[in-house]
Every structure is written in structure tokens, then in C-alpha cells.
Design an enzyme around this catalytic site. Structure first.
Site, PDB file in Angstrom:
ATOM      1  N   HIS A  19      42.961  30.454  38.706  1.00  0.00           N
ATOM      2  CA  HIS A  19      41.781  29.935  37.999  1.00  0.00           C
ATOM      3  C   HIS A  19      41.664  28.423  38.217  1.00  0.00           C
ATOM      4  O   HIS A  19      41.204  27.704  37.333  1.00  0.00           O
ATOM      5  CB  HIS A  19      41.808  30.295  36.507  1.00  0.00           C
ATOM      6  CG  HIS A  19      41.463  31.735  36.248  1.00  0.00           C
ATOM      7  ND1 HIS A  19      40.249  32.140  35.740  1.00  0.00           N
ATOM      8  CD2 HIS A  19      42.163  32.872  36.454  1.00  0.00           C
ATOM      9  CE1 HIS A  19      40.233  33.468  35.618  1.00  0.00           C
ATOM     10  NE2 HIS A  19      41.387  33.931  36.062  1.00  0.00           N
ATOM     11  N   THR A  20      42.113  27.972  39.355  1.00  0.00           N
ATOM     12  CA  THR A  20      41.953  26.569  39.734  1.00  0.00           C
ATOM     13  C   THR A  20      40.829  26.397  40.748  1.00  0.00           C
ATOM     14  O   THR A  20      40.294  25.306  40.894  1.00  0.00           O
ATOM     15  CB  THR A  20      43.251  26.021  40.349  1.00  0.00           C
ATOM     16  OG1 THR A  20      43.676  26.943  41.365  1.00  0.00           O
ATOM     17  CG2 THR A  20      44.356  25.867  39.321  1.00  0.00           C
ATOM     18  N   GLU A 135      29.642  38.169  47.279  1.00  0.00           N
ATOM     19  CA  GLU A 135      30.375  38.870  46.209  1.00  0.00           C
ATOM     20  C   GLU A 135      29.801  38.547  44.832  1.00  0.00           C
ATOM     21  O   GLU A 135      29.735  39.407  43.958  1.00  0.00           O
ATOM     22  CB  GLU A 135      31.855  38.488  46.244  1.00  0.00           C
ATOM     23  CG  GLU A 135      32.630  39.212  47.312  1.00  0.00           C
ATOM     24  CD  GLU A 135      34.110  38.918  47.180  1.00  0.00           C
ATOM     25  OE1 GLU A 135      34.712  39.286  46.161  1.00  0.00           O
ATOM     26  OE2 GLU A 135      34.654  38.284  48.103  1.00  0.00           O
ATOM     27  N   ASP A 147      39.683  33.679  47.611  1.00  0.00           N
ATOM     28  CA  ASP A 147      39.953  34.977  48.241  1.00  0.00           C
ATOM     29  C   ASP A 147      39.353  35.059  49.643  1.00  0.00           C
ATOM     30  O   ASP A 147      39.986  35.549  50.581  1.00  0.00           O
ATOM     31  CB  ASP A 147      39.394  36.110  47.369  1.00  0.00           C
ATOM     32  CG  ASP A 147      39.946  36.047  45.958  1.00  0.00           C
ATOM     33  OD1 ASP A 147      40.936  35.343  45.737  1.00  0.00           O
ATOM     34  OD2 ASP A 147      39.370  36.693  45.068  1.00  0.00           O
ATOM     35  N   TYR A 196      37.668  37.212  32.725  1.00  0.00           N
ATOM     36  CA  TYR A 196      37.573  36.161  33.750  1.00  0.00           C
ATOM     37  C   TYR A 196      36.476  35.141  33.389  1.00  0.00           C
ATOM     38  O   TYR A 196      36.706  33.937  33.399  1.00  0.00           O
ATOM     39  CB  TYR A 196      37.274  36.803  35.110  1.00  0.00           C
ATOM     40  CG  TYR A 196      37.274  35.841  36.273  1.00  0.00           C
ATOM     41  CD1 TYR A 196      38.406  35.655  37.057  1.00  0.00           C
ATOM     42  CD2 TYR A 196      36.131  35.109  36.608  1.00  0.00           C
ATOM     43  CE1 TYR A 196      38.406  34.775  38.128  1.00  0.00           C
ATOM     44  CE2 TYR A 196      36.117  34.229  37.670  1.00  0.00           C
ATOM     45  CZ  TYR A 196      37.260  34.066  38.429  1.00  0.00           C
ATOM     46  OH  TYR A 196      37.249  33.182  39.495  1.00  0.00           O
TER      47      TYR A 196
HETATM   48  C1  GLA Z   1      39.916  36.070  41.447  1.00  0.00           C
HETATM   49  C2  GLA Z   1      38.752  35.238  41.981  1.00  0.00           C
HETATM   50  C3  GLA Z   1      39.260  33.953  42.628  1.00  0.00           C
HETATM   51  C4  GLA Z   1      40.188  33.190  41.677  1.00  0.00           C
HETATM   52  C5  GLA Z   1      41.250  34.123  41.089  1.00  0.00           C
HETATM   53  C6  GLA Z   1      42.073  33.460  40.032  1.00  0.00           C
HETATM   54  O1  GLA Z   1      40.714  36.513  42.499  1.00  0.00           O
HETATM   55  O2  GLA Z   1      38.032  35.982  42.939  1.00  0.00           O
HETATM   56  O3  GLA Z   1      38.179  33.156  43.029  1.00  0.00           O
HETATM   57  O4  GLA Z   1      39.459  32.527  40.689  1.00  0.00           O
HETATM   58  O5  GLA Z   1      40.670  35.294  40.537  1.00  0.00           O
HETATM   59  O6  GLA Z   1      42.895  32.493  40.578  1.00  0.00           O
END
Ligand code: GLA
Length: 337
Positions: A19-20, A135, A147, A196
Site C-alpha cells: 500500500h505504498t 484494471e 503489479d 483496500y
Molecule cells: C494490490 C494492488 C497494488 C498494491 C498492493 C498493495 O496488489 O493492485 O497496486 O497497492 O495491492 O501493496
């Protein structure tokens, strides 16, 4: 147009930095050898897809409203619209990533493999930005960039130190003697149904008070008065520091230090960010008692999914579903023939 092609895009495991990304911070993921392969031919605006691990086929004509297509087909429809070429394809999809909800970025791999075919290869950072937008349009969740960058920019045998503000990517080789394991917790979750978005909102609300989290230090975090917001942000600011520390530990081949950072990252993710679950905690408690396993941490968006563990080569976590992770020699690619 009927070019035949094979495209491949891998999933990823994030070692530290959760979550950075959406506040322009640091992440330290690694592409996996597990991924999604598409084999087929390009068409003039008609999409047909069959998947080895999904029961339903998809079929539609472009242009299409992605929201009118159900389940995994929505990611393909969104990718086709974001590619902006009007191209479709007729493909067989083969995946050795488990189907959704595992925290290993299956939907990014699906999106990236589709975009490589429907848009074409090119600047991988730009392609990753397109994949992210695609996405977000499919799910409605404002994820970050980690990702898609991990999937498209993976480097053989290395984790990637990614700065999500300027998109610089520095590969850092995994130290010899460190084996990275990925363990499925058994708890599936879709990011859209998780907390999230509320975590993300707390981070942006904090930025309104103390400025960009990517530049903040822990002293600034302590000035926040809302106790919940303070805990959330303590995690994010702490993880930005832990990414640099983990990359330095890898460079120094200091496995005990890397393992202690993994443990600290998990405690912060569980206690400050409250992204863990009883099932994940139980699994981690089990893993760290297994011979050769140094440390373990919940990886990805949180609230279930997968765990990453640092271990001695050859260690067996003694659980149902697990993989040895290594960034593959050939990462995301497309071949036309
Ligand atoms: C998911 C999101 C990413 C990121 C992670 C947490 O995978 O798709 O962008 O925010 O959570 O690190």
C-alpha cells in the site's frame, strides 16, 4: 490481419512495500515464473477466448462496454478497449497461476498478456500504466502501479526496487542461499470486496494533513491526531523505509537482516494497517516453526491471499499449496509467427 502469436505475462510476489505504490512510494516485488500464456491469432475487432482454468468462454465484438461482460472476460474487454487499436483476438489462455484472489496479481498478468497482443509490445512502463488504467476500469478499484510494472519489467533472478513516483526500476539480485517461497493461505479474496479502498482513502486523507507520504518521516506521522489514520500511515511510511533497508540487505547478502525486515513488515501490516486475518496469522505462526524458514509475511493487497517466506534452499513449508519463487529468465514477452 491474422497474425498468430504467443504472449506471456507473469504474476508477482511482493517482498516488502505494501500500500505504498498509490502514494508514489517504494515497492520491492519480484516477477514469478507462474503466469498467463495466450496463444492465438489477431482478428478485426472480434474477441473470443477460452481459458484452461475457467468454465466459461467469452465472445464479444468491439467496441464493448467492459461492464457488460462478466468475471474474467471483463479484464479482457477492458484491455481491448484500452489498447485502442480496434484489434481483437481468438485465443486459448493457459494459466499456472491459481485463479483470482490469491494476492499474486493474476488479473494483472491476464491484462498484461492481453495488452501485449492487442496493443503490441513497446515501452514497458507506458504499457504498465495502460494496464493499470485498464484494471481500474474493470474493477472500479484505484490500485497502484506495482503489479503491472512487476509483470512487465521482471528481471531474471532479481527483485525490483521500484519508485512509484518516477517509475525508476532497479533490479536487485536475490542473494545466494536465500530461497523465496510463496504459500497460499487458502483464504481467497477479491480486492474489490476487501477493505483496500478504505485503507487507500485513509492514506490520501493523511496526505492532506502532512503532505506526500513518500516524503514523510515517522516524526510527521506522530503529529496526526486521528489514531486510526496514524496507525495506517505509520505502516506506509515504515514500509517505504523497509523497502530501502531490504534492498540494501539483499545487496549485502545479509539474509538474517532481510528476514528480520520481513517479520517487521508483517507485524506492521497486521497491527498498524490491520490487513491480516486470523487464517493468515495461523498460517504464519505455523510457517515460522518449520525447519529452515526464517520469516514470513502476508503479501499483496491484504485480507487473505498469499504469504511470502524467506527460507533455506530446499525447505518444505508443510502446507497444501506453495511454490518456490524465482524471477524467470524470460519474463513478459510476445512472439508473432
Ligand atoms: C494490490 C494492488 C497494488 C498494491 C498492493 C498493495 O496488489 O493492485 O497496486 O497497492 O495491492 O501493496
Amino acid at each position: 490481419m491474422s497474425a498468430s502469436f504467443t504472449s506471456f505475462a507473469p504474476g508477482r510476489v511482493n517482498l516488502i512495500g505494501e500500500h505504498t505504490d498509490y502514494t508514489g512510494g517504494l515497492v520491492f516485488p519480484m516477477a514469478l515464473e507462474l503466469g498467463i500464456t495466450m496463444t492465438g491469432t489477431l482478428t478485426e475487432g472480434v474477441v473470443t477466448a477460452r481459458s484452461s482454468n475457467q468454465s466459461n468462454d467469452i465472445h464479444f465484438e468491439l467496441p464493448v462496454d467492459p461492464q457488460s461482460i462478466d468475471s474474467w472476460g471483463r479484464f479482457i474487454a477492458s484491455a481491448a478497449m484500452h489498447a485502442g487499436t480496434g484489434r481483437g483476438f481468438d485465443v486459448d489462455i493457459d494459466s499456472n497461476l491459481p485463479a483470482g484472489g490469491t494476492g499474486l496479481s493474476t488479473s494483472s498478468a491476464l491484462t498484461c498478456a492481453a495488452l501485449l497482443a492487442l496493443h503490441g509490445d513497446g515501452d514497458r512502463v507506458e504499457l504498465a500504466k495502460m494496464a493499470r488504467a485498464s484494471e481500474i476500469a474493470a474493477t472500479g478499484v484505484e490500485i497502484g502501479n506495482m503489479d503491472q510494472l512487476s509483470s512487465l519489467c521482471g528481471v531474471d533472478g532479481s527483485a525490483l526496487l521500484i519508485d512509484c513516483h518516477d517509475f525508476s526500476i532497479n533490479p536487485v539480485p536475490v542473494p545466494e542461499g536465500l530461497e523465496i517461497l510463496v504459500i497460499h493461505s487458502g483464504q481467497q479474496r477479491e480486492i474489490a470486496d476487501s477493505e483496500y479502498a478504505t485503507r487507500r482513502d485513509a492514506c490520501f486523507a493523511a496526505e492532506d494533513i502532512i503532505g506526500p507520504l513518500r516524503l514523510a518521516d515517522l516524526a510527521a506521522v506522530e503529529t496526526l491526531t486521528d489514531p486510526v489514520m496514524k496507525k495506517r500511515v505509520r505502516h506506509v511510511v515504515g514500509d517505504n523505509h523497509r523497502v530501502r533497508a531490504m534492498a540494501a540487505a539483499f545487496e549485502a547478502s545479509d539474509i538474517p537482516l532481510a528476514a528480520s525486515i520481513l517479520t517487521e513488515g508483517h507485524r506492521s501490516y497486521a497491527d498498524n494497517f490491520e490487513a491480516s486475518t486470523p487464517i493468515v496469522e495461523e498460517m504464519i505462526d505455523h510457517l515460522v516453526t518449520q525447519p529452515g524458514i526464517h520469516a514470513a509475511r502476508l503479501t499483496g493487497g491484504g485480507f487473505g491471499g498469499s504469504i511470502v517466506a524467506f527460507a533455506e534452499p530446499g525447505s518444505n513449508p508443510n502446507v497444501d499449496t506453495w511454490w518456490t519463487a524465482s524471477a524467470p529468465a524470460q519474463g513478459a514477452h510476445i512472439t508473432f509467427y
